[in-house]
Design a protein around this motif. Structure first.
Motif, PDB file in Angstrom:
ATOM      1  N   GLY A  91       0.694  -1.108  -0.046  1.00 32.60           N
ATOM      2  CA  GLY A  91      -0.217  -0.104   0.001  1.00 32.60           C
ATOM      3  C   GLY A  91       0.734   1.409  -0.325  1.00 32.60           C
ATOM      4  O   GLY A  91      -0.196   2.282   0.223  1.00 32.60           O
ATOM      5  N   TYR A  92       2.169   1.643   0.081  1.00 28.08           N
ATOM      6  CA  TYR A  92       2.761   2.520  -0.232  1.00 28.08           C
ATOM      7  C   TYR A  92       2.447   3.037  -1.776  1.00 28.08           C
ATOM      8  O   TYR A  92       3.041   2.041  -2.376  1.00 28.08           O
ATOM      9  N   LYS A  93       2.676   4.390  -1.166  1.00 31.39           N
ATOM     10  CA  LYS A  93       2.959   4.968  -2.706  1.00 31.39           C
ATOM     11  C   LYS A  93       4.209   5.520  -3.219  1.00 31.39           C
ATOM     12  O   LYS A  93       4.291   6.559  -4.369  1.00 31.39           O
ATOM     13  N   GLN A  94       5.065   6.138  -2.168  1.00 27.30           N
ATOM     14  CA  GLN A  94       6.481   6.472  -2.662  1.00 27.30           C
ATOM     15  C   GLN A  94       7.021   6.488  -0.910  1.00 27.30           C
ATOM     16  O   GLN A  94       6.790   6.614  -0.019  1.00 27.30           O
ATOM     17  N   VAL A  95       8.264   5.916  -1.647  1.00 26.56           N
ATOM     18  CA  VAL A  95       9.365   6.093  -0.415  1.00 26.56           C
ATOM     19  C   VAL A  95      10.894   6.243  -0.969  1.00 26.56           C
ATOM     20  O   VAL A  95      11.022   7.067  -1.572  1.00 26.56           O
ATOM     21  N   TYR A  96      11.235   6.676   0.477  1.00 25.89           N
ATOM     22  CA  TYR A  96      12.502   6.926   0.489  1.00 25.89           C
ATOM     23  C   TYR A  96      13.914   5.687   0.701  1.00 25.89           C
ATOM     24  O   TYR A  96      13.004   4.958   1.405  1.00 25.89           O
ATOM     25  N   ILE A  97      14.200   5.265  -0.288  1.00 26.11           N
ATOM     26  CA  ILE A  97      15.050   4.262  -0.553  1.00 26.11           C
ATOM     27  C   ILE A  97      16.693   4.525  -0.372  1.00 26.11           C
ATOM     28  O   ILE A  97      17.344   5.083  -0.048  1.00 26.11           O
ATOM     29  N   ILE A  98      17.067   2.935   0.824  1.00 29.16           N
ATOM     30  CA  ILE A  98      18.964   3.328   1.517  1.00 29.16           C
ATOM     31  C   ILE A  98      19.278   1.991   0.980  1.00 29.16           C
ATOM     32  O   ILE A  98      18.569   1.207   1.390  1.00 29.16           O
ATOM     33  N   GLY A  99      20.040   2.064   0.209  1.00 30.32           N
ATOM     34  CA  GLY A  99      20.756   0.534  -0.497  1.00 30.32           C
ATOM     35  C   GLY A  99      21.953   0.887  -0.240  1.00 30.32           C
ATOM     36  O   GLY A  99      22.632   1.749  -0.301  1.00 30.32           O
ATOM     37  N   HIS A 100      22.430  -0.559   0.438  1.00 29.46           N
ATOM     38  CA  HIS A 100      24.097  -0.071   1.001  1.00 29.46           C
ATOM     39  C   HIS A 100      24.864  -1.578   0.041  1.00 29.46           C
ATOM     40  O   HIS A 100      24.087  -2.446  -0.163  1.00 29.46           O
ATOM     41  N   SER A 101      25.754  -1.240  -0.677  1.00 36.16           N
ATOM     42  CA  SER A 101      26.409  -1.807  -1.339  1.00 36.16           C
ATOM     43  C   SER A 101      25.442  -2.208  -3.028  1.00 36.16           C
ATOM     44  O   SER A 101      25.115  -1.462  -3.880  1.00 36.16           O
ATOM     45  N   MET A 102      25.445  -3.793  -2.648  1.00 35.15           N
ATOM     46  CA  MET A 102      24.822  -4.325  -4.111  1.00 35.15           C
ATOM     47  C   MET A 102      23.418  -3.728  -3.715  1.00 35.15           C
ATOM     48  O   MET A 102      22.427  -3.699  -4.949  1.00 35.15           O
ATOM     49  N   GLY A 103      23.066  -3.317  -2.535  1.00 27.70           N
ATOM     50  CA  GLY A 103      21.816  -2.686  -2.421  1.00 27.70           C
ATOM     51  C   GLY A 103      21.850  -1.713  -2.523  1.00 27.70           C
ATOM     52  O   GLY A 103      20.523  -1.099  -3.493  1.00 27.70           O
ATOM     53  N   GLY A 104      22.134  -0.723  -3.051  1.00 28.05           N
ATOM     54  CA  GLY A 104      22.640   0.780  -3.892  1.00 28.05           C
ATOM     55  C   GLY A 104      22.457   0.253  -5.902  1.00 28.05           C
ATOM     56  O   GLY A 104      21.797   1.366  -6.229  1.00 28.05           O
ATOM     57  N   GLN A 105      22.749  -1.060  -5.900  1.00 30.57           N
ATOM     58  CA  GLN A 105      22.477  -0.956  -7.290  1.00 30.57           C
ATOM     59  C   GLN A 105      21.222  -1.344  -7.575  1.00 30.57           C
ATOM     60  O   GLN A 105      20.295  -1.086  -8.671  1.00 30.57           O
ATOM     61  N   ILE A 106      20.485  -2.384  -7.130  1.00 30.75           N
ATOM     62  CA  ILE A 106      19.181  -2.838  -6.249  1.00 30.75           C
ATOM     63  C   ILE A 106      18.394  -1.053  -6.528  1.00 30.75           C
ATOM     64  O   ILE A 106      17.512  -0.889  -7.443  1.00 30.75           O
ATOM     65  N   ALA A 107      18.562  -0.354  -5.897  1.00 36.81           N
ATOM     66  CA  ALA A 107      18.373   1.076  -5.565  1.00 36.81           C
ATOM     67  C   ALA A 107      18.559   1.809  -6.012  1.00 36.81           C
ATOM     68  O   ALA A 107      16.895   2.679  -7.250  1.00 36.81           O
ATOM     69  N   LEU A 108      19.544   1.789  -7.376  1.00 34.71           N
ATOM     70  CA  LEU A 108      19.394   3.121  -8.845  1.00 34.71           C
ATOM     71  C   LEU A 108      18.752   1.940  -9.476  1.00 34.71           C
ATOM     72  O   LEU A 108      17.634   3.300 -10.343  1.00 34.71           O
ATOM     73  N   ASN A 109      18.199   0.848  -9.511  1.00 34.09           N
ATOM     74  CA  ASN A 109      17.635   0.177 -10.895  1.00 34.09           C
ATOM     75  C   ASN A 109      16.199   0.548 -10.784  1.00 34.09           C
ATOM     76  O   ASN A 109      15.103   0.919 -11.888  1.00 34.09           O
ATOM     77  N   MET A 110      15.314   0.338  -9.158  1.00 33.42           N
ATOM     78  CA  MET A 110      14.422   0.638  -8.638  1.00 33.42           C
ATOM     79  C   MET A 110      14.063   2.592  -9.108  1.00 33.42           C
ATOM     80  O   MET A 110      13.064   2.565  -9.858  1.00 33.42           O
ATOM     81  N   MET A 111      14.891   3.317  -9.101  1.00 35.30           N
ATOM     82  CA  MET A 111      14.563   4.566  -9.628  1.00 35.30           C
ATOM     83  C   MET A 111      14.749   4.796 -10.482  1.00 35.30           C
ATOM     84  O   MET A 111      14.416   5.457 -11.714  1.00 35.30           O
TER      85      MET A 111
END
Length: 272
Positions: A91-111
């Motif tokens: 049910g979330y509409k907008q979020v802040y995302i915090i990605g560490h290491s490989m998680g940062g690459q996942i975050a960039l893909n989501m953006m």
């Protein structure tokens, strides 16, 4: 605050997450860990964030308590889509995302995939510019028992050896930390899933795609990072159109473990 720790099947695989919810009026932070890690790596940062905000800490498959099936596609793109599906289903509409290491690459893909969904991004020692797995290794991964090779390779340094590589001050390594990073690997199915990940990982986003990401980003790096050196952050901040870089002194790769309060303070300043 309402909290829960549970798994939901999304995109054909079980996704484990920990949710700390105040109200729909509070900001929501999504935590995405790095390679060979889990949501455990955010345990010191979590209390700061969850005191006044909604927080969702996710185990990326096949890590942590998420699914480790061999039929799932472990590409960054598919993992990112799966996490977005999860967040929308919650049910979330907008979020802040915090990605560490490989998680940062996942975050960039989501953006890149859903720019309107990610309000701002915080990249903690994000991986960057890594090429796709070599073709020879991808071919080898089809051989039977390749998962045993992965297990043998990871056991060469062991959990303690790996932890010593990712922190600046090794005195922070205690039994709780050791056990927390060991636990996901007690399920041997992870090595079969990592075999699939060897084939599926498509490489980090190229410069032309990074240039398209308009989401405001804060990059936080340790000056003694031996896993993703500072020069990667210095390059990323140039290739992302709307980004700033902060460097923490006497800090290694495992920022959420080593400097949780400093990281939280920088995030809060960035968001405000």
């Amino acid at each position: 605050m309402r909290s829960r720790k549970t798994s939901i099947e999304i995109n054909g695989i079980d996704i484990y997450f920990e949710e700390y919810y105040h109200s729909p009026h509070q900001e929501t932070y999504v935590l995405i860990h790095g390679f060979l890690s889990s949501s455990f790596s955010f345990r010191k940062l979590l209390p700061f964030l969850s005191a006044e905000n909604n927080v969702i800490s996710i185990d990326i498959p096949p890590f942590g308590k998420s699914g480790k099936i061999s039929r799932f596609q472990y590409s960054y793109e598919n993992i990112s889509i799966t996490i977005l599906f999860l967040l929308v289903s919650l049910g979330y509409k907008q979020v802040y995302i915090i990605g560490h290491s490989m998680g940062g690459q996942i975050a960039l893909n989501m953006m890149l995939q859903r720019p309107s969904f990610i309000h701002k991004g915080i990249l903690l020692a994000s991986s960057g510019y890594m090429a796709k797995t070599k073709r020879s290794l991808r071919l080898l991964s089809h051989f039977p028992f390749f998962n045993h090779y992965i297990r043998y390779y990871l056991n060469q340094t062991g959990v303690e050896g790996n932890l010593k590589q990712v922190v600046y001050d090794t005195t922070c390594i205690d039994q709780e930390m050791y056990d927390g990073y060991l636990e996901p690997f007690l399920d041997t199915n992870i090595f079969r899933a990592l075999t699939r990940m060897v084939r599926d990982r498509e490489g980090d986003l190229p410069v032309e795609k990074l240039n398209r990401i308009q989401t405001p980003c804060l990059l936080i790096w340790g000056d003694h990072d031996r896993i993703v050196p500072l020069h990667i952050g210095q390059r990323l901040v140039k290739d992302l159109p709307n980004a700033d870089l902060i460097v923490l002194k006497n800090t290694g790769h495992l920022l959420p473990e080593e400097k949780p309060e400093d990281v939280y303070r920088k995030i809060k300043e960035f968001v405000q």
